[in-house]
Enzyme design. Structure first.
Site, PDB file in Angstrom:
ATOM      1  N   LYS A   1       2.323  11.489 -11.063  1.00 18.45           N
ATOM      2  CA  LYS A   1       1.376  10.647 -11.809  1.00 18.45           C
ATOM      3  C   LYS A   1       2.084   9.335 -12.128  1.00 18.45           C
ATOM      4  CE  LYS A   1      -1.861  13.677 -14.181  1.00 18.45           C
ATOM      5  NZ  LYS A   1      -2.305  14.181 -15.495  1.00 18.45           N
TER       6      LYS A   1
ATOM      7  N   ARG B   1      -4.318  21.554 -13.450  1.00 13.90           N
ATOM      8  CA  ARG B   1      -3.352  20.542 -13.891  1.00 13.90           C
ATOM      9  C   ARG B   1      -3.744  19.959 -15.240  1.00 13.90           C
ATOM     10  NH1 ARG B   1      -0.070  15.868 -10.514  1.00 13.90           N
ATOM     11  NH2 ARG B   1       1.125  15.229 -12.335  1.00 13.90           N
TER      12      ARG B   1
ATOM     13  N   LYS C   1       5.901  23.228 -14.059  1.00 14.43           N
ATOM     14  CA  LYS C   1       5.133  22.046 -13.670  1.00 14.43           C
ATOM     15  C   LYS C   1       4.921  22.022 -12.157  1.00 14.43           C
ATOM     16  CE  LYS C   1       3.975  17.362 -14.262  1.00 14.43           C
ATOM     17  NZ  LYS C   1       4.085  16.125 -14.971  1.00 14.43           N
TER      18      LYS C   1
ATOM     19  N   HIS D   1       5.989   9.129 -27.332  1.00  9.18           N
ATOM     20  CA  HIS D   1       5.002   9.946 -26.614  1.00  9.18           C
ATOM     21  C   HIS D   1       5.118  11.427 -27.011  1.00  9.18           C
ATOM     22  CE1 HIS D   1       2.380  11.378 -23.471  1.00  9.18           C
ATOM     23  NE2 HIS D   1       3.329  12.204 -23.067  1.00  9.18           N
TER      24      HIS D   1
ATOM     25  N   GLU E   1      -5.579  16.995 -10.150  1.00 15.78           N
ATOM     26  CA  GLU E   1      -6.273  17.370 -11.388  1.00 15.78           C
ATOM     27  C   GLU E   1      -7.778  17.479 -11.196  1.00 15.78           C
ATOM     28  OE1 GLU E   1      -4.159  15.640 -14.748  1.00 15.78           O
ATOM     29  OE2 GLU E   1      -6.048  15.597 -15.818  1.00 15.78           O
TER      30      GLU E   1
ATOM     31  N   ARG F   1       0.826  -1.239   0.000  1.00 13.69           N
ATOM     32  CA  ARG F   1       0.000   0.000   0.000  1.00 13.69           C
ATOM     33  C   ARG F   1       0.843   1.265   0.000  1.00 13.69           C
ATOM     34  NH1 ARG F   1      -3.698  -2.753   3.787  1.00 13.69           N
ATOM     35  NH2 ARG F   1      -5.194  -3.796   2.443  1.00 13.69           N
TER      36      ARG F   1
ATOM     37  N   GLU G   1       7.381  18.447 -25.022  1.00 13.25           N
ATOM     38  CA  GLU G   1       6.720  18.735 -23.732  1.00 13.25           C
ATOM     39  C   GLU G   1       7.132  20.114 -23.218  1.00 13.25           C
ATOM     40  OE1 GLU G   1       4.308  16.977 -22.468  1.00 13.25           O
ATOM     41  OE2 GLU G   1       4.650  14.829 -22.740  1.00 13.25           O
TER      42      GLU G   1
ATOM     43  N   HIS H   1      -2.368  10.742 -27.295  1.00 15.50           N
ATOM     44  CA  HIS H   1      -2.511   9.392 -26.729  1.00 15.50           C
ATOM     45  C   HIS H   1      -3.240   8.480 -27.716  1.00 15.50           C
ATOM     46  CE1 HIS H   1      -2.043  10.586 -22.189  1.00 15.50           C
ATOM     47  NE2 HIS H   1      -0.888  10.399 -22.782  1.00 15.50           N
TER      48      HIS H   1
ATOM     49  N   HIS I   1      -2.555  16.025 -25.536  1.00 14.39           N
ATOM     50  CA  HIS I   1      -2.460  14.621 -25.120  1.00 14.39           C
ATOM     51  C   HIS I   1      -3.679  13.792 -25.516  1.00 14.39           C
ATOM     52  CE1 HIS I   1       0.993  16.094 -22.999  1.00 14.39           C
ATOM     53  NE2 HIS I   1       1.222  14.950 -22.398  1.00 14.39           N
TER      54      HIS I   1
ATOM     55  N   ASN J   1      -2.218  18.657 -20.088  1.00 17.16           N
ATOM     56  CA  ASN J   1      -2.558  17.626 -21.073  1.00 17.16           C
ATOM     57  C   ASN J   1      -2.790  18.201 -22.461  1.00 17.16           C
ATOM     58  OD1 ASN J   1      -2.523  15.176 -19.543  1.00 17.16           O
ATOM     59  ND2 ASN J   1      -4.213  16.046 -18.394  1.00 17.16           N
TER      60      ASN J   1
HETATM   61  P1  NAD Z   1      11.161   6.005 -22.350  1.00 15.47           P
HETATM   62  O1  NAD Z   1      11.142   5.849 -20.899  1.00 15.47           O
HETATM   63  O2  NAD Z   1      10.665   4.881 -23.189  1.00 15.47           O
HETATM   64  O3  NAD Z   1      12.645   6.372 -22.809  1.00 15.47           O
HETATM   65  C1  NAD Z   1      12.914   6.525 -24.171  1.00 15.47           C
HETATM   66  C2  NAD Z   1      14.085   5.654 -24.619  1.00 15.47           C
HETATM   67  O4  NAD Z   1      15.298   6.257 -24.205  1.00 15.47           O
HETATM   68  C3  NAD Z   1      14.091   4.242 -24.061  1.00 15.47           C
HETATM   69  O5  NAD Z   1      14.500   3.372 -25.086  1.00 15.47           O
HETATM   70  C4  NAD Z   1      15.161   4.297 -22.980  1.00 15.47           C
HETATM   71  O6  NAD Z   1      15.781   3.050 -22.794  1.00 15.47           O
HETATM   72  C5  NAD Z   1      16.130   5.288 -23.557  1.00 15.47           C
HETATM   73  N1  NAD Z   1      16.911   6.040 -22.589  1.00 15.47           N
HETATM   74  C6  NAD Z   1      16.493   6.584 -21.427  1.00 15.47           C
HETATM   75  N2  NAD Z   1      17.449   7.340 -20.890  1.00 15.47           N
HETATM   76  C7  NAD Z   1      18.527   7.247 -21.700  1.00 15.47           C
HETATM   77  C8  NAD Z   1      19.808   7.812 -21.679  1.00 15.47           C
HETATM   78  N3  NAD Z   1      20.182   8.688 -20.758  1.00 15.47           N
HETATM   79  N4  NAD Z   1      20.661   7.477 -22.666  1.00 15.47           N
HETATM   80  C9  NAD Z   1      20.280   6.620 -23.659  1.00 15.47           C
HETATM   81  N5  NAD Z   1      19.065   6.090 -23.753  1.00 15.47           N
HETATM   82  C10 NAD Z   1      18.190   6.399 -22.782  1.00 15.47           C
HETATM   83  O7  NAD Z   1      10.311   7.270 -22.817  1.00 15.47           O
HETATM   84  P2  NAD Z   1      10.152   8.759 -22.296  1.00 15.47           P
HETATM   85  O8  NAD Z   1       9.946   9.564 -23.505  1.00 15.47           O
HETATM   86  O9  NAD Z   1      11.184   9.136 -21.332  1.00 15.47           O
HETATM   87  O10 NAD Z   1       8.784   8.692 -21.475  1.00 15.47           O
HETATM   88  C11 NAD Z   1       7.564   8.437 -22.121  1.00 15.47           C
HETATM   89  C12 NAD Z   1       6.570   7.951 -21.099  1.00 15.47           C
HETATM   90  O11 NAD Z   1       6.359   8.967 -20.124  1.00 15.47           O
HETATM   91  C13 NAD Z   1       5.219   7.634 -21.687  1.00 15.47           C
HETATM   92  O12 NAD Z   1       4.798   6.392 -21.229  1.00 15.47           O
HETATM   93  C14 NAD Z   1       4.313   8.718 -21.149  1.00 15.47           C
HETATM   94  O13 NAD Z   1       2.995   8.303 -21.004  1.00 15.47           O
HETATM   95  C15 NAD Z   1       4.976   9.030 -19.849  1.00 15.47           C
HETATM   96  N6  NAD Z   1       4.673  10.358 -19.329  1.00 15.47           N
HETATM   97  C16 NAD Z   1       4.276  10.464 -18.045  1.00 15.47           C
HETATM   98  C17 NAD Z   1       4.023  11.695 -17.494  1.00 15.47           C
HETATM   99  C18 NAD Z   1       3.650  11.815 -16.050  1.00 15.47           C
HETATM  100  O14 NAD Z   1       3.310  12.917 -15.609  1.00 15.47           O
HETATM  101  N7  NAD Z   1       3.733  10.753 -15.274  1.00 15.47           N
HETATM  102  C19 NAD Z   1       4.195  12.855 -18.268  1.00 15.47           C
HETATM  103  C20 NAD Z   1       4.625  12.726 -19.574  1.00 15.47           C
HETATM  104  C21 NAD Z   1       4.877  11.467 -20.095  1.00 15.47           C
HETATM  105  N1  GLY Z   2       1.915  15.218 -17.777  1.00 12.73           N
HETATM  106  C1  GLY Z   2       0.689  15.685 -17.266  1.00 12.73           C
HETATM  107  C2  GLY Z   2       0.647  15.806 -15.774  1.00 12.73           C
HETATM  108  O1  GLY Z   2       1.591  15.494 -15.085  1.00 12.73           O
HETATM  109  O2  GLY Z   2      -0.344  16.230 -15.250  1.00 12.73           O
END
Ligand code: NAD
Ligand code: GLY
Length: 369
Positions: free
Chosen positions: A143, A242, A227, A267, A237, A121, A185, A253, A249, A246
């Site tokens: 998130k 917040r 942010k 993404h 949100e 939990r 972003e 998405h 998005h 999006n």
């Molecule tokens: P990712 O985590 O898939 O990373 C992209 C690629 O880069 C991967 O292949 C990874 O192995 C590689 N990589 C990472 N760091 C590296 C480094 N320093 N050197 C070399 N390679 C590296 O993708 P991302 O774009 O970082 O994240 C996308 C995800 O984030 C999506 O799932 C999206 O929904 C999520 N997201 C979440 C929020 C949130 O608020 N929680 C906000 C925006 C996006």
């Molecule tokens: N990436 C959108 C949020 O964190 O609210």
């Protein structure tokens, strides 16, 4: 080095932004590490680059580190990986004072946060983002999520980390396409609330393309500030603030889901095209000028980001895309929630767009180059 605070009362935490932070990561973790079990979640690409460094720091601090690895990519944000990793962590007799460290991009961050929020939990966790996208967005704000066949991030929690440790050196190994996806972003923050930041990105697009570290530091800092400010006003949100994060998005998405989470559409690339679609919708509703649609498209193009469905090469039908958008988290009984633009630097949520309008908009955007 810069340290910002995300102000959430008792759940406030620090965002540390600088270089060489991984070498003494313990300095940025607000917990004693001695005898603590530390579960470091990473992916196959990041593991050989950075996991050894932080494993040795944790060992030197007297912690008991365990390394957990996923293949990487959107497909890792799945129920099956969540189950496998939960069992792996439980098999090491995790306790409520164990720590999870999410070392990687947004995929590892979202999945790691979800694991931390559900195991026993809730156990403490730390975000160590290594992609630009994760540094400017996903590691901040708590998130967490996994994907489903019905859409992205539909299962998840709000669960804040204990700190966020952003080592800009990690950007040096990032593939350029991933770097650019992160820039999308950053553009978003300029669009929703800061015209001067949008202008900064316009002025510095050449330096951004050259991955100039000074400019990178500035955009990470500015993005995190924005942010943190927004999340501190509306953590879960519920207040319409917040949700502005999006922008792009709802469309993005759906495009990612249509592409099948296989890496064909990153993404940030989906968000880039989604922002243009949101700008186009805003224009057609008489809210946003054609000049500003062109100005946004120009900046995204200058950063070598996709601006149209054609650029992404995804096979789209308006009805399929619309159906996916109906499952978006911003959809309510009143309709799909869209973040639309009044001008560059000002956005708002609207849920009153008709199905007919949205279908026509998608059709139109399918024709645009
Ligand atoms: P990712 O985590 O898939 O990373 C992209 C690629 O880069 C991967 O292949 C990874 O192995 C590689 N990589 C990472 N760091 C590296 C480094 N320093 N050197 C070399 N390679 C590296 O993708 P991302 O774009 O970082 O994240 C996308 C995800 O984030 C999506 O799932 C999206 O929904 C999520 N997201 C979440 C929020 C949130 O608020 N929680 C906000 C925006 C996006
Ligand atoms: N990436 C959108 C949020 O964190 O609210």
């Amino acid at each position: 080095m810069n340290t910002l605070t995300l102000d959430l009362g008792a759940h406030s935490y620090a965002l540390h932004i600088g270089t060489d932070l991984l070498d003494n990561i313990e300095a940025y973790i607000p917990l004693s590490l001695e005898k603590r079990k530390v579960f470091i979640l990473t992916d196959e690409t990041v593991k050989p680059l950075y996991a050894d460094t932080i494993m040795s720091v944790f060992k030197a601090q007297g912690a008991l580190p365990f390394l957990l690895c996923v293949k990487g990519g959107e497909e890792s944000k799945s129920f099956s990986e969540f189950e496998r990793l939960s069992h792996e962590i439980l098999s090491h007799q995790v306790t409520r004072d164990s720590l999870l460290v999410a070392l990687g991009g947004g995929v590892v961050g979202d999945l790691g946060g979800f694991l931390a929020s559900t195991l026993l939990r809730g156990i403490p966790y730390i975000q160590v983002p290594t992609t630009l996208l994760a540094q400017v967005d996903s590691s901040v704000g708590g998130k967490t999520a996994i994907n489903t066949p019905y859409g992205k991030n539909l299962v998840g929690t709000f669960y804040q980390p204990k700190s966020v440790i952003i080592d800009l050196n990690t950007l040096k190994t990032l593939p350029v396409r991933e770097y650019r996806a992160g820039l999308a972003e950053s553009v978003k923050y300029g669009l929703i609330e800061d015209v001067s930041f949008f202008e900064y990105l316009e002025t510095n697009s050449a330096r951004l393309n050259a991955m100039d570290m000074e400019v990178c530091q500035e955009i990470v800092l500015k993005s995190c500030e924005t942010k943190a400010r927004i999340v501190s006003q509306d953590e879960k949100e519920t207040k319409g603030k917040r949700a502005l994060l999006n922008l792009g998005h709802t469309f993005g998405h759906a495009l990612e889901t249509l592409a099948g989470y296989t890496g064909d559409v990153l993404h940030g690339e989906g968000v880039s095209v989604g922002m243009v679609m949101a700008a186009q919708a805003s224009h057609e509703l008489g809210m946003f000028s054609q000049e500003d649609v062109i100005r946004l498209t120009r900046l995204l193009r200058a950063l070598a980001l996709p601006v149209s469905i054609k650029d992404l090469g995804v096979s789209v039908t308006p009805t399929k895309m619309y159906t996916l958008m109906c499952g978006d988290k911003k959809a309510t009984k009143d309709g799909i929630g869209f973040i639309l633009l009044d001008k560059i630097g000002q956005a708002r949520l609207r849920s009153d767009l008709s199905e007919e309008f949205i279908l026509k908009l998608i059709e139109k955007c399918m024709e645009l180059d």
